[in-house]
Scaffold this motif. Structure first.
Motif, PDB file in Angstrom:
ATOM      1  N   CYS A  30       0.850  -1.191   0.000  1.00 51.29           N
ATOM      2  CA  CYS A  30       0.000   0.000   0.000  1.00 51.29           C
ATOM      3  C   CYS A  30       0.893   1.252   0.000  1.00 51.29           C
ATOM      4  O   CYS A  30       0.991   1.956   1.005  1.00 51.29           O
ATOM      5  N   PRO A  31       1.581   1.526  -1.108  1.00 51.59           N
ATOM      6  CA  PRO A  31       2.568   2.612  -1.128  1.00 51.59           C
ATOM      7  C   PRO A  31       1.972   4.012  -1.042  1.00 51.59           C
ATOM      8  O   PRO A  31       2.675   4.959  -0.717  1.00 51.59           O
TER       9      PRO A  31
ATOM     10  N   GLY B 112      -0.500  10.329   5.802  1.00 51.96           N
ATOM     11  CA  GLY B 112      -1.724  10.210   6.574  1.00 51.96           C
ATOM     12  C   GLY B 112      -2.720   9.312   5.873  1.00 51.96           C
ATOM     13  O   GLY B 112      -2.577   9.007   4.700  1.00 51.96           O
ATOM     14  N   PHE B 113      -3.706   8.887   6.619  1.00 51.69           N
ATOM     15  CA  PHE B 113      -4.761   8.050   6.073  1.00 51.69           C
ATOM     16  C   PHE B 113      -5.984   8.213   6.946  1.00 51.69           C
ATOM     17  O   PHE B 113      -5.950   8.902   7.961  1.00 51.69           O
ATOM     18  N   TYR B 114      -7.087   7.611   6.537  1.00 51.59           N
ATOM     19  CA  TYR B 114      -8.291   7.654   7.358  1.00 51.59           C
ATOM     20  C   TYR B 114      -9.000   6.313   7.289  1.00 51.59           C
ATOM     21  O   TYR B 114      -8.735   5.494   6.420  1.00 51.59           O
ATOM     22  N   VAL B 115      -9.873   6.113   8.273  1.00 49.64           N
ATOM     23  CA  VAL B 115     -10.706   4.914   8.305  1.00 49.64           C
ATOM     24  C   VAL B 115     -12.151   5.368   8.431  1.00 49.64           C
ATOM     25  O   VAL B 115     -12.440   6.354   9.100  1.00 49.64           O
ATOM     26  N   LEU B 116     -13.026   4.675   7.763  1.00 51.54           N
ATOM     27  CA  LEU B 116     -14.445   4.996   7.872  1.00 51.54           C
ATOM     28  C   LEU B 116     -15.011   4.291   9.096  1.00 51.54           C
ATOM     29  O   LEU B 116     -14.703   3.118   9.344  1.00 51.54           O
TER      30      LEU B 116
ATOM     31  N   VAL C 123      -7.901   0.666   5.551  1.00 48.62           N
ATOM     32  CA  VAL C 123      -7.510   2.062   5.727  1.00 48.62           C
ATOM     33  C   VAL C 123      -7.499   2.681   4.338  1.00 48.62           C
ATOM     34  O   VAL C 123      -7.241   2.002   3.341  1.00 48.62           O
ATOM     35  N   ARG C 124      -7.805   3.946   4.282  1.00 46.42           N
ATOM     36  CA  ARG C 124      -7.899   4.632   2.992  1.00 46.42           C
ATOM     37  C   ARG C 124      -6.867   5.737   2.930  1.00 46.42           C
ATOM     38  O   ARG C 124      -6.774   6.558   3.837  1.00 46.42           O
TER      39      ARG C 124
ATOM     40  N   GLY D  11      -6.626   5.595  -2.554  1.00 45.58           N
ATOM     41  CA  GLY D  11      -6.356   4.160  -2.498  1.00 45.58           C
ATOM     42  C   GLY D  11      -6.918   3.527  -1.235  1.00 45.58           C
ATOM     43  O   GLY D  11      -7.196   4.201  -0.247  1.00 45.58           O
ATOM     44  N   GLU D  12      -7.080   2.232  -1.277  1.00 44.45           N
ATOM     45  CA  GLU D  12      -7.639   1.496  -0.147  1.00 44.45           C
ATOM     46  C   GLU D  12      -6.769   0.281   0.132  1.00 44.45           C
ATOM     47  O   GLU D  12      -6.358  -0.418  -0.777  1.00 44.45           O
TER      48      GLU D  12
END
Length: 145
Positions: free
Chosen positions: A99-100, A107-111, A125-126, A131-132
């Motif tokens: 997941c590059p 940073g990333f986010y989660v729903l 994680v998005r 990307g996911e």
């Protein structure tokens, strides 16, 4: 605001706008739909602030972790991210594949889910780029001696 409070507010607004509170006049009503979307953003620290001398060994981790317990994260490799939980516990979320995109925007986010849990083999994680990355498993991190 709670749902009953919203309904009460809408009824008050309708009475104020139409000027009727039970009169026999014809009243046109509009339908109002309220939708809520919550995004949980997780700040990710760049790899440079993690001390290079600190070594970790991993053990079997939990299947799920409460989203409210996640205090921060560090992107450490293309196939994993370290989650720092409240209280100092560390978990490594390992992805099913590379997941590059996660470290590109740092940073990333989660729903959020209905149960408030982030679970392996279920959630992802998005990346902020779109990307996911599906979480394959969690590993508990312990300082190596």
């Amino acid at each position: 605001m709670t749902v009953p409070a919203v309904h009460s507010l809408i009824a008050s607004l309708l009475v104020a706008v139409t000027g009727t509170a039970g009169m026999a006049e014809r009243v046109d009503y509009a339908q109002l739909t309220i939708r809520q979307r919550v995004v949980v953003r997780v700040p990710a620290a760049p790899m440079t602030i993690i001390p290079p001398r600190m070594q970790w060994k991993d053990k079997k981790g939990p299947r799920c972790v409460a989203m409210g317990d996640i205090a921060g994260a560090a992107v450490i490799a293309p196939r994993s991210v370290d989650l720092i939980l409240r209280g100092g516990t560390r978990l490594r979320a390992q992805f099913a594949r590379s997941c590059p995109a996660l470290d590109y925007y740092s940073g990333f986010y989660v729903l959020p889910t209905a149960d408030g849990q982030l679970c392996a083999d279920r959630d992802a994680v998005r990346a902020r780029s779109g990307g996911e990355c599906e979480i394959e498993r969690f590993r508990m991190l312990m300082p190596a001696k």
